[in-house]
Design a protein around this motif. Structure first.
Motif, PDB file in Angstrom:
ATOM      1  N   ASN A  10       5.580  34.577  46.726  1.00  0.00           N
ATOM      2  CA  ASN A  10       4.298  34.584  47.426  1.00  0.00           C
ATOM      3  C   ASN A  10       4.204  33.313  48.268  1.00  0.00           C
ATOM      4  OD1 ASN A  10       1.712  35.226  48.243  1.00  0.00           O
ATOM      5  ND2 ASN A  10       0.745  34.692  46.303  1.00  0.00           N
ATOM      6  N   GLU A  11       4.996  33.259  49.330  1.00  0.00           N
ATOM      7  CA  GLU A  11       5.105  32.034  50.114  1.00  0.00           C
ATOM      8  C   GLU A  11       3.773  31.676  50.781  1.00  0.00           C
ATOM      9  OE1 GLU A  11       8.424  30.956  52.381  1.00  0.00           O
ATOM     10  OE2 GLU A  11       9.760  32.418  51.455  1.00  0.00           O
ATOM     11  N   ASN A  12       3.366  30.456  50.551  1.00  0.00           N
ATOM     12  CA  ASN A  12       2.146  29.868  51.105  1.00  0.00           C
ATOM     13  C   ASN A  12       0.857  30.419  50.501  1.00  0.00           C
ATOM     14  OD1 ASN A  12       3.180  28.122  53.527  1.00  0.00           O
ATOM     15  ND2 ASN A  12       4.254  30.078  53.668  1.00  0.00           N
ATOM     16  N   ASN A  13       0.964  31.450  49.658  1.00  0.00           N
ATOM     17  CA  ASN A  13      -0.209  32.049  49.009  1.00  0.00           C
ATOM     18  C   ASN A  13      -1.341  32.272  50.026  1.00  0.00           C
ATOM     19  OD1 ASN A  13      -1.797  33.056  46.971  1.00  0.00           O
ATOM     20  ND2 ASN A  13      -2.423  31.051  46.180  1.00  0.00           N
ATOM     21  N   PRO A  14      -1.095  33.057  51.090  1.00  0.00           N
ATOM     22  CA  PRO A  14      -2.077  33.177  52.175  1.00  0.00           C
ATOM     23  C   PRO A  14      -3.377  33.857  51.778  1.00  0.00           C
ATOM     24  CG  PRO A  14      -0.255  34.700  52.495  1.00  0.00           C
ATOM     25  CD  PRO A  14       0.139  33.802  51.377  1.00  0.00           C
ATOM     26  N   SER A  15      -3.440  34.482  50.604  1.00  0.00           N
ATOM     27  CA  SER A  15      -4.680  35.145  50.202  1.00  0.00           C
ATOM     28  C   SER A  15      -5.696  34.180  49.600  1.00  0.00           C
ATOM     29  CB  SER A  15      -4.382  36.244  49.174  1.00  0.00           C
ATOM     30  OG  SER A  15      -3.849  35.687  47.987  1.00  0.00           O
ATOM     31  N   SER A  70      -7.370  31.745  50.867  1.00  0.00           N
ATOM     32  CA  SER A  70      -8.549  31.510  51.709  1.00  0.00           C
ATOM     33  C   SER A  70      -8.256  31.976  53.122  1.00  0.00           C
ATOM     34  CB  SER A  70      -8.932  30.024  51.731  1.00  0.00           C
ATOM     35  OG  SER A  70      -7.959  29.275  52.431  1.00  0.00           O
ATOM     36  N   LEU A  71      -9.315  32.133  53.921  1.00  0.00           N
ATOM     37  CA  LEU A  71      -9.140  32.533  55.314  1.00  0.00           C
ATOM     38  C   LEU A  71      -8.364  31.456  56.076  1.00  0.00           C
ATOM     39  CD1 LEU A  71      -9.707  34.434  57.679  1.00  0.00           C
ATOM     40  CD2 LEU A  71     -11.905  33.252  58.006  1.00  0.00           C
ATOM     41  N   ALA A  72      -8.669  30.199  55.789  1.00  0.00           N
ATOM     42  CA  ALA A  72      -7.976  29.097  56.476  1.00  0.00           C
ATOM     43  C   ALA A  72      -6.487  29.124  56.161  1.00  0.00           C
ATOM     44  CB  ALA A  72      -8.582  27.758  56.054  1.00  0.00           C
ATOM     45  N   THR A  73      -6.130  29.433  54.896  1.00  0.00           N
ATOM     46  CA  THR A  73      -4.727  29.493  54.511  1.00  0.00           C
ATOM     47  C   THR A  73      -4.016  30.629  55.234  1.00  0.00           C
ATOM     48  OG1 THR A  73      -5.331  28.673  52.323  1.00  0.00           O
ATOM     49  CG2 THR A  73      -3.147  29.623  52.556  1.00  0.00           C
ATOM     50  N   THR A  74      -4.707  31.768  55.368  1.00  0.00           N
ATOM     51  CA  THR A  74      -4.129  32.905  56.083  1.00  0.00           C
ATOM     52  C   THR A  74      -3.868  32.546  57.542  1.00  0.00           C
ATOM     53  OG1 THR A  74      -5.290  34.481  54.653  1.00  0.00           O
ATOM     54  CG2 THR A  74      -4.462  35.307  56.752  1.00  0.00           C
ATOM     55  N   ILE A  75      -4.841  31.880  58.172  1.00  0.00           N
ATOM     56  CA  ILE A  75      -4.671  31.484  59.576  1.00  0.00           C
ATOM     57  C   ILE A  75      -3.536  30.466  59.702  1.00  0.00           C
ATOM     58  CG2 ILE A  75      -5.760  30.293  61.520  1.00  0.00           C
ATOM     59  CD1 ILE A  75      -8.425  31.545  60.598  1.00  0.00           C
ATOM     60  N   ASN A  76      -3.476  29.527  58.780  1.00  0.00           N
ATOM     61  CA  ASN A  76      -2.379  28.546  58.800  1.00  0.00           C
ATOM     62  C   ASN A  76      -1.026  29.221  58.652  1.00  0.00           C
ATOM     63  OD1 ASN A  76      -4.160  26.438  59.113  1.00  0.00           O
ATOM     64  ND2 ASN A  76      -4.196  25.902  56.930  1.00  0.00           N
ATOM     65  N   GLN A  89       3.253  26.172  57.798  1.00  0.00           N
ATOM     66  CA  GLN A  89       4.132  25.804  56.695  1.00  0.00           C
ATOM     67  C   GLN A  89       5.332  24.999  57.193  1.00  0.00           C
ATOM     68  OE1 GLN A  89       3.575  28.846  57.852  1.00  0.00           O
ATOM     69  NE2 GLN A  89       5.241  30.279  57.493  1.00  0.00           N
ATOM     70  N   TYR A  90       5.571  25.041  58.532  1.00  0.00           N
ATOM     71  CA  TYR A  90       6.678  24.282  59.104  1.00  0.00           C
ATOM     72  C   TYR A  90       6.195  22.985  59.750  1.00  0.00           C
ATOM     73  CZ  TYR A  90       9.044  28.701  58.393  1.00  0.00           C
ATOM     74  OH  TYR A  90       9.569  29.835  57.826  1.00  0.00           O
ATOM     75  N   GLY A  91       4.969  22.601  59.483  1.00  0.00           N
ATOM     76  CA  GLY A  91       4.430  21.368  60.038  1.00  0.00           C
ATOM     77  C   GLY A  91       2.921  21.445  60.106  1.00  0.00           C
ATOM     78  N   SER A  92       2.271  20.292  60.209  1.00  0.00           N
ATOM     79  CA  SER A  92       0.808  20.255  60.174  1.00  0.00           C
ATOM     80  C   SER A  92       0.187  20.733  61.484  1.00  0.00           C
ATOM     81  CB  SER A  92       0.334  18.828  59.870  1.00  0.00           C
ATOM     82  OG  SER A  92       0.822  17.924  60.851  1.00  0.00           O
ATOM     83  N   GLN A  93       0.951  20.695  62.579  1.00  0.00           N
ATOM     84  CA  GLN A  93       0.423  21.132  63.861  1.00  0.00           C
ATOM     85  C   GLN A  93       0.331  22.648  63.910  1.00  0.00           C
ATOM     86  OE1 GLN A  93       3.131  19.312  66.726  1.00  0.00           O
ATOM     87  NE2 GLN A  93       1.386  18.309  67.682  1.00  0.00           N
ATOM     88  N   SER A  94      -0.675  23.157  64.595  1.00  0.00           N
ATOM     89  CA  SER A  94      -0.702  24.587  64.877  1.00  0.00           C
ATOM     90  C   SER A  94       0.308  24.864  65.978  1.00  0.00           C
ATOM     91  CB  SER A  94      -2.094  25.024  65.327  1.00  0.00           C
ATOM     92  OG  SER A  94      -2.351  24.573  66.649  1.00  0.00           O
TER      93      SER A  94
END
Length: 560
Positions: free
Chosen positions: A20-25, A27-33, A39-44
């Motif tokens: 379950n990489e990054n556990n995008p479920s 939060s909404l912010a985690t899904t958008i990230n 996951q490959y850097g702090s920048q969008s």
């Protein structure tokens, strides 16, 4: 529309799958990230797009691993100047669609530009020319990025097809007033355009054929089979992790092994999953994990998050369950509390087992021999079959297997068991024939044991290894057997290919001294100085030899 296609990601993540990489479920912010690849850097990705990570000509041109044109002009079977024909045919197809149906044509062109130019700008791949000297950020892409441009390749392939069809249509209309025979010849000849896909098939089928490629399966199998029962197995990158997860989750192989990826261990979401999904004891609460960060000690030692995970697992679980490292994990990651783990590591098959302190990097000889010689344990299907395509990554990873053979063989050699060492390396060369290290190691064993015929056969049959080094080994063996003419020929061959090869030069000097040939020795020294004029030692040697040759009664005197 681009985001809606990925709505399944948080839905699937909410089911808490084993991977379950990054556990995008969460939060909404985690899904958008997750969708913005943070996951490959702090920048969008949007922010990163406007920070130059490469030269423009490298991103659009023919540049290794990431240049668009490098991949684009190889897609359709005709390369070099011939590709210009396909390129113009594609442009012609786009123009004709725009001219005939502007609404469709312009939409098609826009899609093509978004999937090519737009993606080049958006992904902003790095070419290594702007790599940060300390952090290593913006290093050259680690693998070919052609797959990102697949939609563009498909759209332009469609444009080529449209262009070919319309070209044939124009040809038919143009010869409509011709007599029957010329018309049939011209129209029939134009139909050759519809054979263009065969060029793409002929050029790319072998590169894309995976019907007999078992390398990922066998790579995962070999690592899992080597691991101790119920072990934590540390891996490092994609190639030594995803095959193992597939083996466990899809094929049910060695599900007792807990595969821990060290690269992902620098992410807090993954560290939490080590606890929740794998049940590993880190001795840390989720709140403490959230507070983790890299740090540097007073003596300058840097502890990344992955280093802290290793320390925590060994400290808390190390006495309860076996700890293993894949041989693909680099030395820099094999540390405990900031110190190298060499004295704790024992090689068993394709893993390093953490054990009680002892000699640095020991080898469990018997268990490793059992692994490498048992067909039900070690798998290498198709590795020695040249008709099966292997890319650079496959060559590199499967050479790791040969390195495993060699470490065990070297332990046998040090123990004086040359016969079993030789048999093991012969097996390595047979199964991984392109391992230059294995070929050269076997050649050294043959030379050491005086097996000249076997050494000669090996050199004749292999296309790998340093040919100069192999010929030197054979030449030394021939000289020891006093086959001076053959030894001289081999040493001269090496010098002819590399006039600055010091080892070949010194071997010839020894041979001429041993056979008391002053004139050939003098000529050798003169030729050497022509290629290496600053070699003062050889100048002195030549002067001494020429003095001796002019003194009556000495070896070589008055030779012509």
């Amino acid at each position: 529309a681009g985001y809606s296609a990925h709505l399944f990601v948080p839905i699937r993540s909410a089911q808490q799958p084993a991977i379950n990489e990054n556990n995008p479920s969460s939060s909404l912010a985690t899904t958008i990230n997750f969708l913005e690849r943070k996951q490959y850097g702090s920048q969008s990705m949007i922010e990163r797009m406007f920070k130059r990570r490469s030269e423009w000509e490298n991103q659009f041109g023919d540049y290794q691993r990431m240049g668009f044109w490098r991949f684009f002009n190889e897609q359709y079977g005709l390369i070099g100047p011939k590709f210009v024909v396909l390129f113009l045919l594609g442009l012609f197809g786009i123009w004709e669609v725009i001219r005939r149906r502007s609404d469709v044509g312009l939409s098609f062109l826009l899609l093509l530009l978004i999937c090519s130019v737009g993606l080049i700008l958006y992904m902003n791949f790095a070419d290594g020319t702007r790599q940060h000297p300390l952090s290593g950020a913006d290093h050259i892409e680690v693998r070919d990025r052609d797959y990102f441009f697949t939609p563009a390749f498909i759209f332009f392939g469609l444009a080529i097809g449209i262009g070919a069809a319309i070209a044939v249509q124009y040809i038919r209309e143009g010869v409509a007033k011709f007599s029957a025979v010329p018309k049939k010849i011209i129209v029939t000849s134009s139909l050759i355009l519809f054979l263009l896909p065969t060029f793409a098939l002929a050029r790319n089928y072998h590169l894309c054929d995976r019907s007999r490629s078992y390398f990922p399966y066998d790579y995962g199998w070999n690592l899992l089979t080597s691991a101790d029962p119920d072990a934590v197995l540390f891996t490092y990158g994609d190639n030594d992790t995803f095959p193992l997860w597939c083996m466990q989750e899809v094929y049910g192989v060695r599900t007792d092994v807990k595969v821990v990826n060290l690269s992902l261990s620098n992410s807090k979401w993954y560290i939490k999953q080590l606890k929740s999904s794998m049940g590993l004891d880190l001795g840390l609460s989720n709140e403490e994990i959230d507070r983790l960060k890299p740090y540097r000690t007073a003596d300058g030692t840097i502890f990344r998050l992955q280093d802290q995970v290793i320390n925590a697992l060994i400290a808390n679980d190390g006495r309860k369950i076996p700890i293993n490292f894949s041989v693909s994990v680099g030395l820099g990651a094999q540390k405990y509390r900031g110190k190298p783990m060499d004295s704790l590591l024992v090689l068993s098959g394709m893993v390093w087992r953490v054990d009680d302190p002892g000699q640095p990097r020991r080898v469990d000889i018997e268990s490793s021999i059992d692994f490498f010689t048992s067909p039900d344990k070690f798998q290498s299907r198709g590795v020695n079959d040249p008709s099966i395509y292997k890319d650079a990554t496959t060559f590199r990873l499967t050479r790791n297997w040969a390195n495993g053979f060699l470490m065990v063989a070297d332990a046998l050699r040090k123990a004086g068991d040359y016969e079993r060492a030789e048999h093991l390396v012969e097996r390595a060369v047979e199964q991984i024939p392109y391992s230059s290290r294995a070929v050269e190691y076997l050649a050294n064993l043959y030379s050491r044991r005086g097996e000249v015929d076997e050494l000669r056969t090996l050199i004749e049959r292999t296309a790998h290894g340093d040919k100069g080094r192999l010929k030197l080994l054979l030449g030394r063996s021939e000289r020891k057997l006093k086959r001076y003419s053959e030894a001289e020929r081999l040493f001269k061959d090496v010098l002819a290919e590399d006039p600055s090869n010091r080892s070949a030069f010194e071997e010839l000097v020894r041979l001429y001294l041993e056979t008391k040939q002053a004139t050939p020795m003098r000529l050798l020294l003169l030729r050497w100085l022509q290629s290496n004029p600053r070699d003062n030692q050889v100048k002195i040697m030549l002067e001494e030899l020429e003095k001796r040759m002019t003194v009556p009664g000495t070896v070589g005197a008055n030779e012509s």
